[in-house]
Write a protein that holds these residues in place. Structure first.
Motif, PDB file in Angstrom:
ATOM      1  N   PRO A 278       0.688  -1.140  -0.515  1.00  0.00           N
ATOM      2  CA  PRO A 278      -0.026   0.532  -0.479  1.00  0.00           C
ATOM      3  C   PRO A 278       1.103   1.272  -0.527  1.00  0.00           C
ATOM      4  O   PRO A 278       1.836   1.166   0.531  1.00  0.00           O
ATOM      5  CB  PRO A 278      -0.671   0.455   1.462  1.00  0.00           C
ATOM      6  N   GLY A 279       0.317   2.307  -0.738  1.00  0.00           N
ATOM      7  CA  GLY A 279       1.002   3.562  -1.004  1.00  0.00           C
ATOM      8  C   GLY A 279       2.320   3.444  -1.748  1.00  0.00           C
ATOM      9  O   GLY A 279       2.577   4.504  -2.675  1.00  0.00           O
ATOM     10  N   LEU A 285      -1.922   2.122  -8.802  1.00  0.00           N
ATOM     11  CA  LEU A 285      -2.959   1.013 -10.523  1.00  0.00           C
ATOM     12  C   LEU A 285      -3.952   0.154  -9.755  1.00  0.00           C
ATOM     13  O   LEU A 285      -4.300  -0.361 -10.813  1.00  0.00           O
ATOM     14  CB  LEU A 285      -1.648   0.702 -11.411  1.00  0.00           C
ATOM     15  N   TYR A 286      -3.345  -0.700  -9.081  1.00  0.00           N
ATOM     16  CA  TYR A 286      -4.426  -1.846  -9.448  1.00  0.00           C
ATOM     17  C   TYR A 286      -6.027  -1.632  -8.358  1.00  0.00           C
ATOM     18  O   TYR A 286      -6.916  -1.714  -8.749  1.00  0.00           O
ATOM     19  CB  TYR A 286      -3.834  -2.715  -7.547  1.00  0.00           C
ATOM     20  N   VAL A 287      -5.426  -0.704  -7.657  1.00  0.00           N
ATOM     21  CA  VAL A 287      -6.669  -0.461  -7.227  1.00  0.00           C
ATOM     22  C   VAL A 287      -8.049   0.258  -8.395  1.00  0.00           C
ATOM     23  O   VAL A 287      -8.797  -0.097  -8.407  1.00  0.00           O
ATOM     24  CB  VAL A 287      -6.833   0.357  -6.006  1.00  0.00           C
ATOM     25  N   ALA A 317      -6.366  -3.794   2.988  1.00  0.00           N
ATOM     26  CA  ALA A 317      -6.072  -2.080   2.326  1.00  0.00           C
ATOM     27  C   ALA A 317      -6.687  -2.269   0.947  1.00  0.00           C
ATOM     28  O   ALA A 317      -7.479  -0.811   0.861  1.00  0.00           O
ATOM     29  CB  ALA A 317      -4.722  -2.424   2.459  1.00  0.00           C
ATOM     30  N   VAL A 318      -6.212  -3.404   0.278  1.00  0.00           N
ATOM     31  CA  VAL A 318      -7.403  -3.029  -0.993  1.00  0.00           C
ATOM     32  C   VAL A 318      -8.920  -3.031  -0.817  1.00  0.00           C
ATOM     33  O   VAL A 318      -9.338  -2.086  -1.483  1.00  0.00           O
ATOM     34  CB  VAL A 318      -6.792  -4.690  -1.489  1.00  0.00           C
TER      35      VAL A 318
END
Ligand code: NDP
Length: 685
Positions: A278-279, A285-287, A317-318
């Motif tokens: 995360p960060g 990009l994934y999100v 987090a995702v």
């Protein structure tokens, strides 16, 4: 009951005429946003056997008269025509629930496929009606018996059964390769959005651009169409795996070995690499990718991400990041201010998606969205086929997330603990159209891509380096294969010229070289050469013939030549300049001439220097240095016109020459194709 006069009954275009069915008994089609009736649909009265005969008897011959380049020119003209009318298509598209950007995906995407095939046709196919596939295969020691594969268009009709989700792109991405191959199309749209495909076909037919019979259109069911298929026809299908299975096993398809290509629903996946935290840019990009695939076309994309695999420690987090983005996604009427996601294609489809969400929720947990409730802007949430984006989590060992496809704004996040495990999880989808892996680590990318490739038709590797230019997880591209194994249908669409060849028969022709030259229009080594008084470089395109030859030389290669070339170019490689080192080289045993010197000397021998019809040399193909050239060797070059490719729209064409450089003992030292541009006579004055 008769339909109100304001609601049209869609017409079919078959056997050279528009067929208007009786509105009574026709099926109503509805606006996905308002629920209003838009059109009626029926193919009652269409003679399907006659339609296929017409395609075979009128459309096929008309297309086969044209060269690949002429067909490519018509595709380009068609793209231009549709571009001029795209606002009309956007307006109709909005009634399928699509936002303007969804419509552009569909309409502009379809026009883009036409343009891509027009360009590939001109660049990668000959200006001829036969395609020469691969190299000449020597079949006898003496060179008098050789083989060559050629491809010619099938003499049937390409029946194209489309899905409801891309009513413009779907038909166009099937039409373009069939048309370029020289095979007429019969387009059948999916019912819910048939009114948009109908608008597209009306524009195409009214343009008069395509040869009569090269495009037919059936609005409604296919009746007994399949009973009339032959081994020269093809079927290209997009839709559910269940329908694909039914059609593929139709007795006529089985009996006649009809080519059947299926592109079916699949449980596509996207993997967040174990290197991504995360960060980081890759995490974002994934999100973004997951959110885009859930919301573009309201998730009604055969390539959309249904399974999101993330390292176990990042699941929370995702989910948090994706949910935050989904919470800002405004759902509503495509023309309402701020709307980012429109409606599903129909109320029936929404019912189906809700049922599938329920099955997925039984196996996991909904973490964002309510399938029963959605806030809608500018429309009635119940009359229109609106649905909230729904994100779930699940234990990856449950069967449902790998088997149940909710064909809407739905995705399931699942944790994984190692690369071998996630590769195995990806394969549980039993074959997918598209997969992606987001990673900045090339070693991770290699392990995952090669691990999942056997189950995927296309794999995207996304990271900060390619993100700016990336077309995203879900976009099928005309130059790349679209299709996938197993559950995804086992077929392939597009893939550049591969999609054209799918509509053609590959035939192995065995003959003597002269006959093969006559059949293919391409000079084959071993067939007759013609040496004339006129240097071939003094001939215009129309005057050249395959087989026209010049033999030039000999030219002795000296040590001084080699040293001069080495000093002049800076290529002082030891094999040319250092006697002791060259002697130790097991291939040469002594100093030899540069290969590039040989090629340059050959050009010096065959070139006719004065201004003339040869405009440029644009490259060489297949250059091979076959035998070392030693000091004192004498070179002769034989240059033979191999293939002519006139350009319809230019004052010149391409000429491919066979170059064979031989030594004093007749041994070939180098062979290659020289590529030149040669002026046409008509434009030379
Ligand atoms: P279907 O498989 O029912 O329909 C696809 C196409 O096949 C339509 O044109 C349909 O026509 C036609 N068709 C259906 N039955 C027959 C038949 N017996 N003979 C000839 N043609 C037939 O899929 P849907 O469109 O109803 O969508 C259902 C599911 O398919 C979706 O929920 C999704 O899971 C998947 N899907 C996959 C897509 C992909 O691109 N891979 C795209 C869209 C959907 P008609 O509509 O007139 O029945």
């Amino acid at each position: 009951m008769t339909a109100p006069t304001t609601v049209p009954t869609l017409r079919s275009y078959v056997a050279g005429a528009w067929h208007s069915p009786d509105p009574a008994g026709a099926r109503p089609l509805h606006d996905a946003v308002t629920g209003e009736e838009v059109a009626r649909l029926s193919s009652a009265g269409v003679d399907f056997g006659a339609a296929l005969s017409y395609g075979r008897g009128v459309g096929g011959p008309a297309l086969r008269e044209l060269t690949f380049h002429q067909r490519a020119g018509l595709l380009k003209a068609l793209a231009g025509h549709l571009r001029e009318h795209r606002d009309e298509l956007y307006a109709v598209s909005a009634r399928t629930g699509a936002t303007l950007s969804d419509s552009k995906f569909d309409v502009d995407g379809g026009i883009g496929v036409l343009l891509a095939y027009a360009s590939k046709g001109r660049r990668e196919l000959p200006n001829d009606t036969v395609y020469v596939d691969g190299a000449v295969e020597p079949l006898g020691r003496g060179g008098t018996f050789v083989g060559q594969h050629v491809a010619t268009p099938l003499h049937g009709v390409a029946v194209q059964v489309n899905a409801f989700n891309f009513p413009v792109w779907g038909p166009l991405e099937k039409l373009a390769p069939a048309f370029l191959a020289g095979v007429p199309s019969l387009v059948k749209p999916a019912s819910p959005t048939a009114f948009l495909t109908s608008a597209l076909v009306e524009l195409i037919i009214d343009s008069g651009l395509l040869p009569e019979g090269s495009l037919q259109f059936v609005a409604g069911g296919v009746g007994d169409l399949f009973d009339h298929l032959t081994g020269q026809d093809l079927v290209s299908f997009t839709g559910s795996a269940a329908t694909a299975a039914t059609l593929r096993t139709h007795p006529t398809i089985v009996r006649e070995s009809v080519r059947f290509n299926a592109e079916a629903d699949s449980l596509n996946m996207s993997i967040l690499g174990p290197d991504v935290a995360p960060g980081s840019p890759e995490f974002d990009l994934y999100v973004s990718g997951v959110v885009a695939e859930m919301t573009i076309k309201a998730g009604q994309k055969c390539t959309a991400i249904r399974r999101a695999f993330v390292p176990e420690q990042h699941v929370e987090a995702v989910v948090e990041a994706v949910s935050a983005r989904l919470a800002t996604t405004v759902v509503g009427a495509p023309d309402a201010e701020g709307v980012r996601m429109g409606a599903l294609a129909s109320l029936d489809q929404r019912g189906e998606v809700r049922r599938n969400i329920a099955a997925l929720a039984d196996a996991g947990r909904i973490v964002h969205g309510d399938p029963g409730k959605v806030d809608v802007v500018g429309a009635d949430a119940e009359r229109g086929a609106f649905l909230s984006p729904v994100l779930l989590t699940a234990d990856p060992d449950r069967a449902e997330p790998h088997a149940v496809e909710a064909f809407g704004p739905v995705s399931t996040v699942m944790g994984y603990s190692s690369i071998p495990q996630v590769v195995e999880l990806a394969a549980r989808g039993n074959g997918s159209l598209a997969g992606s892996v987001v990673t900045a680590d090339p070693a991770v990318a290699r392990e995952i891509v090669l691990g999942v490739a056997p189950w995927h038709g296309r794999v995207l590797v996304l990271n900060e380096r390619d993100a700016k230019e990336s077309t995203g997880h879900g976009s099928p591209l005309p130059a790349l294969v679209h299709g996938g194994p197993g559950r995804a249908g086992g077929g392939e669409e597009m893939g550049g010229i591969r999609g054209v060849l799918h509509h053609m028969q590959r035939t192995a022709v065995q003959a003597d070289p002269d006959t093969l030259t006559a059949i293919t229009g391409r000079w084959v080594r071993g067939s007759q050469r013609r040496e004339t008084d006129v240097h071939p470089f003094r001939k215009h395109l129309e005057e050249l013939r395959p087989g026209d030859t010049i033999v030039a030389g000999p030219r002795r290669v000296t040590q001084e030549d080699v040293e001069h070339f080495a000093e002049f170019t800076g290529d002082t490689f030891y094999a040319h300049m250092d006697a002791a080192a060259a002697a130790a080289n097991p291939l040469f045993g002594e100093r030899v001439a540069h290969g590039y010197l040989v090629v340059s000397l050959a050009a010096g021998l065959f070139v006719d220097p004065d201004p003339g019809p040869v405009l440029a040399n644009f490259g060489v193909d297949d250059l091979r240095f076959l035998t070392p050239v030693r000091f004192g060797d004498e070179l002769t070059v034989t240059l033979t016109c191999k293939q002519l490719t006139p350009r319809d729209t230019a004052g010149y064409g391409e000429v491919r020459w066979d170059a064979d450089v031989t030594r004093q003992d007749g041994e070939s030292v180098a062979r290659y194709d020289v590529l030149t541009l040669v002026a046409k006579k008509e434009t030379a004055s």
